[in-house]
Design a protein around this motif. Sequence first.
Motif, mmCIF file in Angstrom:
data_model
loop_
_atom_site.group_PDB
_atom_site.id
_atom_site.type_symbol
_atom_site.label_atom_id
_atom_site.label_comp_id
_atom_site.label_asym_id
_atom_site.label_seq_id
_atom_site.Cartn_x
_atom_site.Cartn_y
_atom_site.Cartn_z
ATOM 1 N N ASN A 111 0.820 -1.215 0.000
ATOM 2 C CA ASN A 111 0.000 0.000 0.000
ATOM 3 C C ASN A 111 0.850 1.260 0.000
ATOM 4 O O ASN A 111 0.353 2.326 -0.359
ATOM 5 C CB ASN A 111 -0.926 0.017 1.211
ATOM 6 C CG ASN A 111 -2.125 -0.904 1.047
ATOM 7 O OD1 ASN A 111 -2.724 -0.958 -0.021
ATOM 8 N ND2 ASN A 111 -2.458 -1.633 2.094
ATOM 9 N N TRP A 112 2.121 1.137 0.408
ATOM 10 C CA TRP A 112 3.024 2.284 0.393
ATOM 11 C C TRP A 112 4.463 1.805 0.439
ATOM 12 O O TRP A 112 4.761 0.664 0.807
ATOM 13 C CB TRP A 112 2.758 3.245 1.542
ATOM 14 C CG TRP A 112 2.842 2.648 2.921
ATOM 15 C CD1 TRP A 112 3.977 2.298 3.618
ATOM 16 C CD2 TRP A 112 1.742 2.326 3.775
ATOM 17 N NE1 TRP A 112 3.653 1.798 4.833
ATOM 18 C CE2 TRP A 112 2.277 1.803 4.973
ATOM 19 C CE3 TRP A 112 0.353 2.445 3.648
ATOM 20 C CZ2 TRP A 112 1.475 1.391 6.022
ATOM 21 C CZ3 TRP A 112 -0.447 2.035 4.700
ATOM 22 C CH2 TRP A 112 0.112 1.511 5.870
ATOM 23 N N LEU A 113 5.359 2.686 0.043
ATOM 24 C CA LEU A 113 6.783 2.405 0.095
ATOM 25 C C LEU A 113 7.235 2.348 1.546
ATOM 26 O O LEU A 113 6.911 3.227 2.353
ATOM 27 C CB LEU A 113 7.556 3.494 -0.658
ATOM 28 C CG LEU A 113 9.090 3.416 -0.598
ATOM 29 C CD1 LEU A 113 9.608 2.143 -1.247
ATOM 30 C CD2 LEU A 113 9.709 4.654 -1.247
ATOM 31 N N ASP A 114 8.004 1.328 1.872
ATOM 32 C CA ASP A 114 8.594 1.208 3.201
ATOM 33 C C ASP A 114 9.421 2.458 3.491
ATOM 34 O O ASP A 114 10.348 2.785 2.732
ATOM 35 C CB ASP A 114 9.480 -0.038 3.233
ATOM 36 C CG ASP A 114 10.060 -0.322 4.615
ATOM 37 O OD1 ASP A 114 10.057 0.577 5.474
ATOM 38 O OD2 ASP A 114 10.533 -1.454 4.814
ATOM 39 N N PRO A 115 9.120 3.193 4.583
ATOM 40 C CA PRO A 115 9.882 4.422 4.858
ATOM 41 C C PRO A 115 11.345 4.165 5.184
ATOM 42 O O PRO A 115 12.142 5.107 5.215
ATOM 43 C CB PRO A 115 9.135 5.037 6.054
ATOM 44 C CG PRO A 115 8.359 3.914 6.653
ATOM 45 C CD PRO A 115 8.026 2.984 5.539
ATOM 46 N N ALA A 116 11.718 2.896 5.395
ATOM 47 C CA ALA A 116 13.128 2.573 5.609
ATOM 48 C C ALA A 116 13.894 2.444 4.299
ATOM 49 O O ALA A 116 15.106 2.227 4.304
ATOM 50 C CB ALA A 116 13.250 1.268 6.400
ATOM 51 N N ALA A 117 13.221 2.586 3.159
ATOM 52 C CA ALA A 117 13.885 2.492 1.860
ATOM 53 C C ALA A 117 14.985 3.550 1.756
ATOM 54 O O ALA A 117 14.879 4.633 2.344
ATOM 55 C CB ALA A 117 12.863 2.675 0.733
ATOM 56 N N PRO A 118 16.041 3.271 1.022
ATOM 57 C CA PRO A 118 17.206 4.174 0.961
ATOM 58 C C PRO A 118 16.969 5.384 0.065
ATOM 59 O O PRO A 118 17.364 5.419 -1.094
ATOM 60 C CB PRO A 118 18.307 3.272 0.403
ATOM 61 C CG PRO A 118 17.573 2.290 -0.459
ATOM 62 C CD PRO A 118 16.263 2.042 0.230
ATOM 63 N N MET A 119 16.361 6.405 0.606
ATOM 64 C CA MET A 119 15.938 7.556 -0.177
ATOM 65 C C MET A 119 17.100 8.497 -0.509
ATOM 66 O O MET A 119 17.944 8.809 0.343
ATOM 67 C CB MET A 119 14.870 8.338 0.588
ATOM 68 C CG MET A 119 13.629 7.537 0.934
ATOM 69 S SD MET A 119 12.663 7.059 -0.517
ATOM 70 C CE MET A 119 12.017 8.649 -1.047
ATOM 71 N N LEU A 120 17.113 8.985 -1.749
ATOM 72 C CA LEU A 120 18.067 10.012 -2.154
ATOM 73 C C LEU A 120 17.937 11.244 -1.266
ATOM 74 O O LEU A 120 18.936 11.815 -0.827
ATOM 75 C CB LEU A 120 17.838 10.384 -3.619
ATOM 76 C CG LEU A 120 18.592 11.604 -4.154
ATOM 77 C CD1 LEU A 120 20.095 11.426 -4.042
ATOM 78 C CD2 LEU A 120 18.191 11.881 -5.606
ATOM 79 N N ALA A 121 16.709 11.651 -0.998
ATOM 80 C CA ALA A 121 16.487 12.853 -0.183
ATOM 81 C C ALA A 121 17.125 12.714 1.193
ATOM 82 O O ALA A 121 17.751 13.656 1.704
ATOM 83 C CB ALA A 121 14.988 13.113 -0.042
ATOM 84 N N ARG A 122 17.004 11.547 1.796
ATOM 85 C CA ARG A 122 17.564 11.344 3.129
ATOM 86 C C ARG A 122 19.087 11.402 3.091
ATOM 87 O O ARG A 122 19.725 11.956 3.985
ATOM 88 C CB ARG A 122 17.086 10.011 3.692
ATOM 89 C CG ARG A 122 17.426 9.807 5.173
ATOM 90 C CD ARG A 122 16.886 8.482 5.692
ATOM 91 N NE ARG A 122 15.426 8.495 5.749
ATOM 92 C CZ ARG A 122 14.644 7.647 5.087
ATOM 93 N NH1 ARG A 122 15.170 6.721 4.304
ATOM 94 N NH2 ARG A 122 13.334 7.717 5.217
ATOM 95 N N GLY A 123 19.676 10.824 2.030
ATOM 96 C CA GLY A 123 21.124 10.865 1.900
ATOM 97 C C GLY A 123 21.656 12.282 1.760
ATOM 98 O O GLY A 123 22.717 12.624 2.301
ATOM 99 N N LEU A 124 20.924 13.137 1.041
ATOM 100 C CA LEU A 124 21.346 14.528 0.876
ATOM 101 C C LEU A 124 21.076 15.348 2.140
ATOM 102 O O LEU A 124 21.863 16.227 2.499
ATOM 103 C CB LEU A 124 20.635 15.139 -0.324
ATOM 104 C CG LEU A 124 21.040 14.547 -1.686
ATOM 105 C CD1 LEU A 124 20.165 15.092 -2.806
ATOM 106 C CD2 LEU A 124 22.517 14.809 -1.981
ATOM 107 N N LYS A 125 20.010 15.042 2.805
ATOM 108 C CA LYS A 125 19.691 15.766 4.041
ATOM 109 C C LYS A 125 20.773 15.560 5.092
ATOM 110 O O LYS A 125 21.116 16.475 5.852
ATOM 111 C CB LYS A 125 18.335 15.300 4.567
ATOM 112 C CG LYS A 125 17.818 16.090 5.766
ATOM 113 C CD LYS A 125 16.406 15.670 6.124
ATOM 114 C CE LYS A 125 15.886 16.476 7.309
ATOM 115 N NZ LYS A 125 14.489 16.113 7.650
ATOM 116 N N LYS A 126 21.362 14.366 5.109
ATOM 117 C CA LYS A 126 22.395 14.055 6.095
ATOM 118 C C LYS A 126 23.636 14.911 5.923
ATOM 119 O O LYS A 126 24.414 15.082 6.866
ATOM 120 C CB LYS A 126 22.769 12.573 6.004
ATOM 121 C CG LYS A 126 21.719 11.632 6.580
ATOM 122 C CD LYS A 126 22.160 10.178 6.445
ATOM 123 C CE LYS A 126 21.128 9.235 7.027
ATOM 124 N NZ LYS A 126 21.527 7.804 6.855
#
Length: 468
Positions: A111-126
């Motif tokens: 029903n939705w993407l697992d929020p633990a997926a390796p997101m580009l946005a999260r990598g840049l935010k770090k």
Amino acid sequence: MKKTPNQIAIFILTLFCGCATPKTDKKPNIILIFIDDMGYGDLSSFGNLDAQTPNIDKLASEGIRFDQFYVNSPICSPSRVAISTGTYPQRWNITSYLAYREVNAERGIANWLDPAAPMLARGLKKVGYATGHFGKWHMGGQRDVNEAPAITEYGFDESLTNFEGLGAKLLPLTMDETGKVGKIWEQAEILGEPVTWMQRSEITTGFIDAAIDFMDKAQNEEKPFYVNVWPDDVHSPFWPSFKEYNLTKEASKRDLYHAVLEQMDKQFGKLFNYIQNDEALRDNTLILFCSDNGPELGAGSAGDLKGYKTHLYEGGIRSSLIVWGSTFVNEASKGKRNGESVFSAIDLKPSLLEFAGAKASENEVSDGENLIGTILGESNLSRKSPIFYSRPPDRKNYYGFENLPDLAVREGEWKLLCDYDGGRPELYHIIGDGGEQNNLADEQPDRVKSMTQKVTSWYDSMPKIVNE
């Protein structure tokens, strides 16, 4: 410290090779534009003679056009998962568009993407980026799925979406040639607030205005930004400004589509001017522009390519990528078309992380390859590994194509399509046969055997889809 002869040689080569390198120590800004259902041949810079897209064409004339760039699914949600995570969407059990929970269950998808997926946005935010998503999401939170994670749980500081995502949103009003006003997806108000209603023909401007406000804020805070601008355009239903184009709702689908395409281009002019008229932004921003999948039958065009949206043929998965960056794109490559490099949307994440001076988390799953040199026009390298596909589970027969292949793989100059068991192989030498007209499977049994084994092994390694 005295430089070695090798260091001196590298320094001299850097001065004279024309390579695009930042002129500032600041981290580069990144804008990723992902159009909805636009065909490979729809932009006038990619051969469309029936519609004009001057603002996007100007971007292409100052940047690079890529002829052999692929998205990783011929349909919306999984294509968005791939470009966001750098992984095949099959890993997350998202292989068709996300819909009502009952429909998702019938197709055996999440029903939705697992929020633990390796997101580009999260990598840049770090590494200090301000991250914003403006436009269509469609990776969770749609129809009656109202408990999906918020977009901000995937590494974004702010978001503004449509009826296929949770949180603040723009929803479309319609107006026909008589002035009658209506609403689309009124029930989407259950998926989060605040809600702003806006004319469908102008809603791309709404997302662009929100993105510009976000970029202004990031500049004031002296932070680099990564921004998704993912409009509803040019997905049906088509509601252009009827008076401007002297059309009625009874006009042909293609005429309505072209009107929407041209209006979208006009609206993107505001975003491009915002970047290009500000020296600090112009010299430190990279823009990537492409579409999530091929065109709807009877609307857009894939040019000479075979197939449409939902198909694993070229028309469903090849996308018109444009890369623009005033100081980043190699000067010798500006205005050129790269017809050699074969790569895909999953390669953008590792490439952009490298570009931004960021690294993927340790042990983070990745299917993409770092091709930032190709993206910036410094080389014509292709990805080394094949690109694998499985069709949407609910699209065995679609758009007039019966008994469609289940799997596909692009490897070098060759492409193979087959069924889950490897049967009914179709083999094409794509370099000379982009229209996939000449099936060479009988003439190349060894190649068929090798490529079939690779794609079926890949599919077997992915989470299984039920109710195929």
